[in-house]
Structures are given as structure tokens and as C-alpha cells.
Design a protein around this motif. Structure first.
Motif, PDB file in Angstrom:
ATOM      1  N   GLU A  45      42.720  39.087  40.650  1.00 45.91           N
ATOM      2  CA  GLU A  45      43.324  38.199  39.653  1.00 45.91           C
ATOM      3  C   GLU A  45      42.921  38.613  38.238  1.00 45.91           C
ATOM      4  O   GLU A  45      43.752  38.689  37.346  1.00 45.91           O
ATOM      5  CB  GLU A  45      42.915  36.757  39.932  1.00 45.91           C
ATOM      6  N   LYS A  46      41.651  38.914  38.042  1.00 46.61           N
ATOM      7  CA  LYS A  46      41.176  39.357  36.729  1.00 46.61           C
ATOM      8  C   LYS A  46      41.845  40.686  36.355  1.00 46.61           C
ATOM      9  O   LYS A  46      42.263  40.885  35.221  1.00 46.61           O
ATOM     10  CB  LYS A  46      39.658  39.510  36.741  1.00 46.61           C
ATOM     11  N   LEU A  47      41.961  41.585  37.318  1.00 45.62           N
ATOM     12  CA  LEU A  47      42.602  42.881  37.067  1.00 45.62           C
ATOM     13  C   LEU A  47      44.062  42.704  36.670  1.00 45.62           C
ATOM     14  O   LEU A  47      44.543  43.301  35.711  1.00 45.62           O
ATOM     15  CB  LEU A  47      42.501  43.764  38.316  1.00 45.62           C
ATOM     16  N   MET A  48      44.776  41.853  37.399  1.00 40.54           N
ATOM     17  CA  MET A  48      46.208  41.693  37.163  1.00 40.54           C
ATOM     18  C   MET A  48      46.537  40.824  35.954  1.00 40.54           C
ATOM     19  O   MET A  48      47.684  40.738  35.558  1.00 40.54           O
ATOM     20  CB  MET A  48      46.892  41.106  38.401  1.00 40.54           C
ATOM     21  N   LEU A  52      26.833  40.667  51.130  1.00 46.09           N
ATOM     22  CA  LEU A  52      27.182  40.877  49.728  1.00 46.09           C
ATOM     23  C   LEU A  52      26.023  41.431  48.906  1.00 46.09           C
ATOM     24  O   LEU A  52      24.874  41.046  49.094  1.00 46.09           O
ATOM     25  CB  LEU A  52      27.666  39.563  49.114  1.00 46.09           C
ATOM     26  N   ARG A  53      26.360  42.352  48.002  1.00 47.76           N
ATOM     27  CA  ARG A  53      25.372  42.985  47.116  1.00 47.76           C
ATOM     28  C   ARG A  53      25.939  43.029  45.699  1.00 47.76           C
ATOM     29  O   ARG A  53      27.139  43.077  45.498  1.00 47.76           O
ATOM     30  CB  ARG A  53      25.096  44.434  47.544  1.00 47.76           C
ATOM     31  N   GLU A  54      25.027  43.083  44.724  1.00 45.08           N
ATOM     32  CA  GLU A  54      25.430  43.275  43.330  1.00 45.08           C
ATOM     33  C   GLU A  54      25.948  44.703  43.148  1.00 45.08           C
ATOM     34  O   GLU A  54      25.604  45.591  43.915  1.00 45.08           O
ATOM     35  CB  GLU A  54      24.226  43.063  42.394  1.00 45.08           C
ATOM     36  N   VAL A  55      26.722  44.931  42.096  1.00 46.32           N
ATOM     37  CA  VAL A  55      27.237  46.266  41.800  1.00 46.32           C
ATOM     38  C   VAL A  55      26.273  46.970  40.850  1.00 46.32           C
ATOM     39  O   VAL A  55      26.096  46.524  39.731  1.00 46.32           O
ATOM     40  CB  VAL A  55      28.618  46.189  41.109  1.00 46.32           C
ATOM     41  N   PRO A  56      25.658  48.071  41.299  1.00 48.88           N
ATOM     42  CA  PRO A  56      24.858  48.852  40.348  1.00 48.88           C
ATOM     43  C   PRO A  56      25.791  49.402  39.271  1.00 48.88           C
ATOM     44  O   PRO A  56      26.917  49.775  39.552  1.00 48.88           O
ATOM     45  CB  PRO A  56      24.281  49.990  41.196  1.00 48.88           C
ATOM     46  N   SER A  57      25.343  49.469  38.045  1.00 50.35           N
ATOM     47  CA  SER A  57      26.231  49.796  36.931  1.00 50.35           C
ATOM     48  C   SER A  57      26.870  51.174  37.024  1.00 50.35           C
ATOM     49  O   SER A  57      27.927  51.399  36.461  1.00 50.35           O
ATOM     50  CB  SER A  57      25.499  49.642  35.605  1.00 50.35           C
ATOM     51  N   LEU A  58      26.292  52.116  37.745  1.00 53.27           N
ATOM     52  CA  LEU A  58      26.845  53.475  37.774  1.00 53.27           C
ATOM     53  C   LEU A  58      27.600  53.806  39.053  1.00 53.27           C
ATOM     54  O   LEU A  58      27.991  54.940  39.256  1.00 53.27           O
ATOM     55  CB  LEU A  58      25.709  54.494  37.591  1.00 53.27           C
ATOM     56  N   VAL A  59      27.828  52.822  39.898  1.00 51.28           N
ATOM     57  CA  VAL A  59      28.379  53.087  41.228  1.00 51.28           C
ATOM     58  C   VAL A  59      29.852  53.475  41.245  1.00 51.28           C
ATOM     59  O   VAL A  59      30.269  54.274  42.044  1.00 51.28           O
ATOM     60  CB  VAL A  59      28.177  51.851  42.132  1.00 51.28           C
ATOM     61  N   THR A  60      30.658  52.914  40.404  1.00 50.30           N
ATOM     62  CA  THR A  60      32.093  53.031  40.584  1.00 50.30           C
ATOM     63  C   THR A  60      32.811  53.583  39.362  1.00 50.30           C
ATOM     64  O   THR A  60      32.344  53.442  38.246  1.00 50.30           O
ATOM     65  CB  THR A  60      32.688  51.660  40.974  1.00 50.30           C
ATOM     66  N   ARG A  61      33.946  54.222  39.628  1.00 49.26           N
ATOM     67  CA  ARG A  61      34.779  54.739  38.539  1.00 49.26           C
ATOM     68  C   ARG A  61      35.601  53.630  37.895  1.00 49.26           C
ATOM     69  O   ARG A  61      36.141  53.806  36.826  1.00 49.26           O
ATOM     70  CB  ARG A  61      35.766  55.772  39.090  1.00 49.26           C
ATOM     71  N   ILE A  62      35.755  52.530  38.575  1.00 45.27           N
ATOM     72  CA  ILE A  62      36.568  51.441  38.037  1.00 45.27           C
ATOM     73  C   ILE A  62      35.722  50.638  37.075  1.00 45.27           C
ATOM     74  O   ILE A  62      34.515  50.519  37.250  1.00 45.27           O
ATOM     75  CB  ILE A  62      37.014  50.452  39.131  1.00 45.27           C
ATOM     76  N   THR A  89      33.752  47.881  35.887  1.00 45.16           N
ATOM     77  CA  THR A  89      33.063  46.911  36.742  1.00 45.16           C
ATOM     78  C   THR A  89      33.423  45.463  36.447  1.00 45.16           C
ATOM     79  O   THR A  89      33.099  44.591  37.236  1.00 45.16           O
ATOM     80  CB  THR A  89      31.526  47.081  36.658  1.00 45.16           C
ATOM     81  N   LYS A  90      34.121  45.186  35.340  1.00 46.23           N
ATOM     82  CA  LYS A  90      34.501  43.793  35.098  1.00 46.23           C
ATOM     83  C   LYS A  90      35.538  43.318  36.122  1.00 46.23           C
ATOM     84  O   LYS A  90      35.775  42.133  36.248  1.00 46.23           O
ATOM     85  CB  LYS A  90      34.989  43.588  33.663  1.00 46.23           C
ATOM     86  N   TYR A  91      36.162  44.244  36.859  1.00 47.89           N
ATOM     87  CA  TYR A  91      37.122  43.884  37.898  1.00 47.89           C
ATOM     88  C   TYR A  91      36.487  43.857  39.286  1.00 47.89           C
ATOM     89  O   TYR A  91      37.162  43.648  40.273  1.00 47.89           O
ATOM     90  CB  TYR A  91      38.301  44.862  37.918  1.00 47.89           C
ATOM     91  N   ILE A  92      35.178  44.089  39.365  1.00 47.01           N
ATOM     92  CA  ILE A  92      34.486  44.157  40.646  1.00 47.01           C
ATOM     93  C   ILE A  92      33.651  42.893  40.848  1.00 47.01           C
ATOM     94  O   ILE A  92      32.858  42.528  39.987  1.00 47.01           O
ATOM     95  CB  ILE A  92      33.548  45.390  40.693  1.00 47.01           C
ATOM     96  N   VAL A  93      33.858  42.222  41.968  1.00 46.15           N
ATOM     97  CA  VAL A  93      33.089  41.026  42.301  1.00 46.15           C
ATOM     98  C   VAL A  93      31.714  41.430  42.821  1.00 46.15           C
ATOM     99  O   VAL A  93      30.713  40.817  42.509  1.00 46.15           O
ATOM    100  CB  VAL A  93      33.827  40.191  43.375  1.00 46.15           C
ATOM    101  N   GLY A  94      31.685  42.476  43.631  1.00 47.68           N
ATOM    102  CA  GLY A  94      30.439  42.934  44.221  1.00 47.68           C
ATOM    103  C   GLY A  94      30.730  43.978  45.279  1.00 47.68           C
ATOM    104  O   GLY A  94      31.856  44.444  45.420  1.00 47.68           O
ATOM    105  N   LEU A  95      29.699  44.325  46.019  1.00 47.69           N
ATOM    106  CA  LEU A  95      29.824  45.253  47.132  1.00 47.69           C
ATOM    107  C   LEU A  95      29.490  44.504  48.408  1.00 47.69           C
ATOM    108  O   LEU A  95      28.701  43.554  48.389  1.00 47.69           O
ATOM    109  CB  LEU A  95      28.852  46.426  46.967  1.00 47.69           C
TER     110      LEU A  95
END
Length: 170
Positions: free
Chosen positions: A154-157, A122-132, A134-140
Motif C-alpha cells: 500500500e505504501k509503495l503503490m 519476523l525480523r527487522e530489516v538490516p539497513s544494507l540488506v535490500t536493493r529496494i 526500505t521505506k516499502y519494507i515491513v520486515g523480513l
């Protein structure tokens, strides 16, 4: 150590949640990316069938299906995440989720497999990594040469726009 203790020991926010993300994940494909959701939230996987459309819904809410007498809203994550051209083919599937008794289906390009993720993956999500958002991303998660984006489904839905869906199907 319980999940609560682990979260408390690592502080608030994303840093704590990434530590508690270890477990089994269903991995699936959206566009060119691999995603993962907690396997415990998955009820079943089905091929994509026609849905009954409901007027005035956001484009990512495809409509509803009748699943053994229960009306289930269907969300196309490819549209929700703005992943470009959406095609429905023999690999397109619907993952039926049970989110605390609330049943919802998500459309994805394909399902890969179930992966056991440990803390070292598991890794943290760098702020610029994803188009989604990031509040819906747990990590990488990185396993060998693969990178998985772990989604807090669950947060997304349960976000505000999903309340529209609830109003339409009830």
C-alpha cells in the motif's frame, strides 16, 4: 490486545510495525528473492497479458488493462525494484490488488503460495540488506531455510510516482 495497542506498546517506527505484521501473506518471486504481501490486499492472480501502453509513463508502469470494465494500471515490480533483465514467460503473473478500493496490478516472476507468518518468524530489516528502498519494507520473515522480504504494498503503490499513473488513467 488490538493492533493499535501493540504498536503503541512497542514504540514508533519500524519496531512497532514489525510486531503487527503477523498474518497471512501471498509469497511471490522477483529475480532471486522471495517476497510477501498481505493476502487481504490481493483480489486475484492472472497470467500476464498484453497491456495498453500510455505515453510518458515511467518504465515500470507497463500500461493499463481492462478488467471487467474497470481500467487497471499495471506496474512491473521487477523494473521498479531494478532487478535486471525482465523476461515475460509462462510463469509471469499479474497480482491484482485492492488497496482501499483502488485497483492496481503488479507483475511478478511467479507466485509461490500463501504463508501464515507468526511473530517468531519476523525480523527487522538490516539497513544494507535490500536493493529496494526500505521505506516499502515491513520486515523480513524466516521460515525454515527461506527468507521472505515483506513489502508494504500500500505504501509503495501510494508513493509520489504512482500519482502519475493515477493522472494517466483517470
Amino acid at each position: 490486545m488490538t493492533t493499535t495497542e501493540m504498536t503503541n506498546n512497542h514504540g514508533a517506527g519500524n519496531a512497532g510495525s514489525i510486531r503487527t505484521a503477523a498474518g497471512e501473506y501471498l509469497t511471490f518471486v522477483l529475480g532471486n528473492e522471495q517476497y510477501g504481501i498481505e493476502i487481504l490486499k490481493v483480489q486475484e492472480i492472472r497470467g500476464y497479458d498484453a497491456v495498453t501502453q500510455i505515453a510518458n509513463m515511467p518504465p515500470f508502469i507497463k500500461g493499463v488493462i481492462n478488467l471487467r470494465g474497470k481500467i487497471v494500471p499495471i506496474v512491473d515490480l521487477r523494473i521498479k525494484f531494478k532487478l535486471g533483465k525482465v523476461e515475460y514467460n509462462e510463469f509471469t503473473v499479474v497480482i491484482i490488488l485492492n488497496l482501499n478500493g483502488r485497483i492496481v496490478g503488479i507483475v511478478v516472476d511467479g507466485v509461490s503460495d500463501v504463508r501464515e507468518l507468526r511473530d517468531e518468524h519476523l525480523r527487522e530489516v538490516p539497513s544494507l540488506v535490500t536493493r529496494i528502498d526500505t521505506k516499502y519494507i515491513v520486515g523480513l520473515a524466516t521460515i525454515e531455510q527461506e527468507m521472505l522480504i515483506l513489502v508494504d504494498i500500500e505504501k509503495l503503490m501510494t508513493s509520489n510516482e504512482m500519482e502519475l499513473m493515477d493522472a494517466a488513467v483517470h
